[in-house]
Structure formats: C-alpha cells, structure tokens
Write a protein that holds these residues in place. Structure first.
Motif, short mmCIF file in Angstrom:
data_model
loop_
_atom_site.label_atom_id
_atom_site.label_comp_id
_atom_site.label_asym_id
_atom_site.label_seq_id
_atom_site.Cartn_x
_atom_site.Cartn_y
_atom_site.Cartn_z
N PRO A 57 0.80 -1.23 0.00
CA PRO A 57 0.00 0.00 0.00
C PRO A 57 0.84 1.28 0.00
O PRO A 57 0.45 2.28 -0.60
N VAL A 58 1.99 1.23 0.66
CA VAL A 58 2.86 2.41 0.66
C VAL A 58 3.39 2.67 -0.75
O VAL A 58 3.40 3.82 -1.22
N ALA A 59 3.81 1.61 -1.42
CA ALA A 59 4.30 1.76 -2.80
C ALA A 59 3.18 2.22 -3.72
O ALA A 59 3.40 3.06 -4.60
N ALA A 60 1.97 1.70 -3.51
CA ALA A 60 0.83 2.09 -4.35
C ALA A 60 0.46 3.55 -4.12
O ALA A 60 0.05 4.24 -5.06
N LYS A 67 0.38 3.62 -13.92
CA LYS A 67 1.16 4.60 -14.67
C LYS A 67 2.67 4.39 -14.50
O LYS A 67 3.43 4.55 -15.45
N GLN A 68 3.09 4.08 -13.30
CA GLN A 68 4.51 3.91 -13.00
C GLN A 68 4.74 2.50 -12.47
O GLN A 68 5.23 2.31 -11.37
N SER A 69 4.42 1.52 -13.27
CA SER A 69 4.45 0.14 -12.80
C SER A 69 5.85 -0.33 -12.39
O SER A 69 6.00 -1.05 -11.40
N ALA A 70 6.88 0.04 -13.12
CA ALA A 70 8.24 -0.39 -12.78
C ALA A 70 8.66 0.16 -11.42
O ALA A 70 9.17 -0.58 -10.57
N GLN A 71 8.44 1.46 -11.20
CA GLN A 71 8.79 2.07 -9.91
C GLN A 71 7.95 1.46 -8.78
O GLN A 71 8.45 1.23 -7.67
N PHE A 72 6.68 1.21 -9.06
CA PHE A 72 5.80 0.60 -8.07
C PHE A 72 6.31 -0.79 -7.67
O PHE A 72 6.42 -1.10 -6.49
N ILE A 73 6.66 -1.60 -8.65
CA ILE A 73 7.14 -2.97 -8.37
C ILE A 73 8.46 -2.93 -7.60
O ILE A 73 8.63 -3.62 -6.58
N ILE A 74 9.40 -2.13 -8.08
CA ILE A 74 10.71 -2.05 -7.43
C ILE A 74 10.58 -1.53 -6.00
O ILE A 74 11.19 -2.07 -5.07
N ALA A 78 11.53 -3.56 -2.64
CA ALA A 78 12.54 -3.02 -1.72
C ALA A 78 11.94 -2.76 -0.34
O ALA A 78 12.57 -3.05 0.69
N GLY A 79 10.74 -2.22 -0.31
CA GLY A 79 10.09 -1.94 0.98
C GLY A 79 9.85 -3.22 1.78
O GLY A 79 10.06 -3.24 2.99
N SER A 80 9.42 -4.26 1.11
CA SER A 80 9.18 -5.51 1.83
C SER A 80 10.49 -6.17 2.24
O SER A 80 10.53 -6.90 3.23
N ILE A 161 20.19 -0.31 -9.59
CA ILE A 161 20.59 -0.21 -10.99
C ILE A 161 19.38 -0.21 -11.90
O ILE A 161 19.25 0.61 -12.81
N VAL A 162 18.45 -1.13 -11.67
CA VAL A 162 17.24 -1.19 -12.48
C VAL A 162 16.43 0.09 -12.34
O VAL A 162 15.90 0.63 -13.31
#
Length: 166
Positions: A57-60, A67-74, A78-80, A161-162
């Motif tokens: 939820p924090v990433a979402a 819209k920013q799926s790559a940043q959301f996934i990364i 990382a948060g978890s 890096i990603v």
C-alpha cells in the motif's frame, strides 16, 4: 567429569551460556536458522511476504501502479525487503550474543539484580565444550545469516541499478 565443574558453577541457571543457547535454539524465531536451506529460505520468503502486505500500500500510494508500474514494483519489493533485513539483523545479533558468551572464558552474571554483578571463570572443560558448540552449531548459523545479508545487498544494488535504468 563435566558434571562437577558445572554443578559448582555459581552462575544462575538461566544466565549460563549453554542454557541461553538451548533456549535461543528452541525459540520460535531463532530456531528457523537451524532448519535445512530450503526450509530456511521458505521462512525468509514468508517474512518477505508479510512485509509486502505493509510495503504494497505504501508503494501504491507513492507510485500509481498503472502509470509507473516499474517504480511501483521495485519500491514494493525493496520496501518488503526492509522487513527481512530487520528480522535477519535481530537473528544475527541474538546468535552473536550467544556465540560471544560461549566463547568467553569469563562469564559476567547477576546474582539477584543489576547492582550485584559477578564474574565467573569457566573451567577448561566447560570452555572447551562451549567452544565446540560455537564451532559446530553457531558458526554455520552466523555464516548463513551473513550470506543472507550479502544476498539482500546484491538485490538492493540490482534494484538500484534497475531503478536508474527505468
């Protein structure tokens, strides 16, 4: 043979390093480090999954998933992973404390409270037994935890890096 030295030990039972080791080894979180590699990785994955329930939820809220799926996934990964790092750090500190108590030839203990600490010099046979426990039981656990930290560090570097490539 060892019975006489241990029976003459003035250290209260709950503060004796061997008893502290046995208690730690059987506690619900710390015993996971003694599992075989597959079971250990499964436990770490469960911790990551539970941490993901908080990180998702924090990433979402930070990055729109559509819209920013790559940043959301990364960022959710990382948060978890932070939860895993905290748990592994706690495991490492607990096992290191017991390792140090077992390796030390002198044991500090409290007779009845914080104000009356004493030192006890371990007899050679007790010191040898404790150091064997460290060599064969605790060092492999600490090595496993260090490898877990190294793996997490590699994942964080790869994620960084990603992140910069996206």
């Amino acid at each position: 043979m060892m019975k006489s030295s241990v029976s003459n030990c003035p250290v209260p039972s709950e503060q004796q390093p061997l008893n502290e080791y046995e208690e730690l080894k059987s506690s619900w979180l710390f015993r996971d480090c003694t599992l075989n590699l597959r079971e250990y990785i499964t436990k770490i994955a469960w911790i990551w999954g539970i941490s993901w329930l908080v990180a998702f939820p924090v990433a979402a809220a930070s990055f729109a998933p559509h819209k920013q799926s790559a940043q959301f996934i990364i960022s959710s990964i990382a948060g978890s992973s932070v939860g895993v790092v905290l748990v592994v750090a706690r495991l490492y500190l607990g096992w290191s404390y017991i390792r140090d108590r077992l390796m030390s030839p002198i044991i500090f203990y409290e007779e009845s409270g914080w104000y009356d600490g004493q030192n006890w010099m371990k007899p050679q046979e007790v010191l040898t037994r404790d150091r064997l426990i460290v060599s064969y039981s605790i060092k492999p656990i600490i090595t496993r935890l260090k490898m877990t930290f190294a793996g997490l560090a590699v994942l964080f570097v790869a994620g960084t890096i990603v992140w910069h490539l996206v």
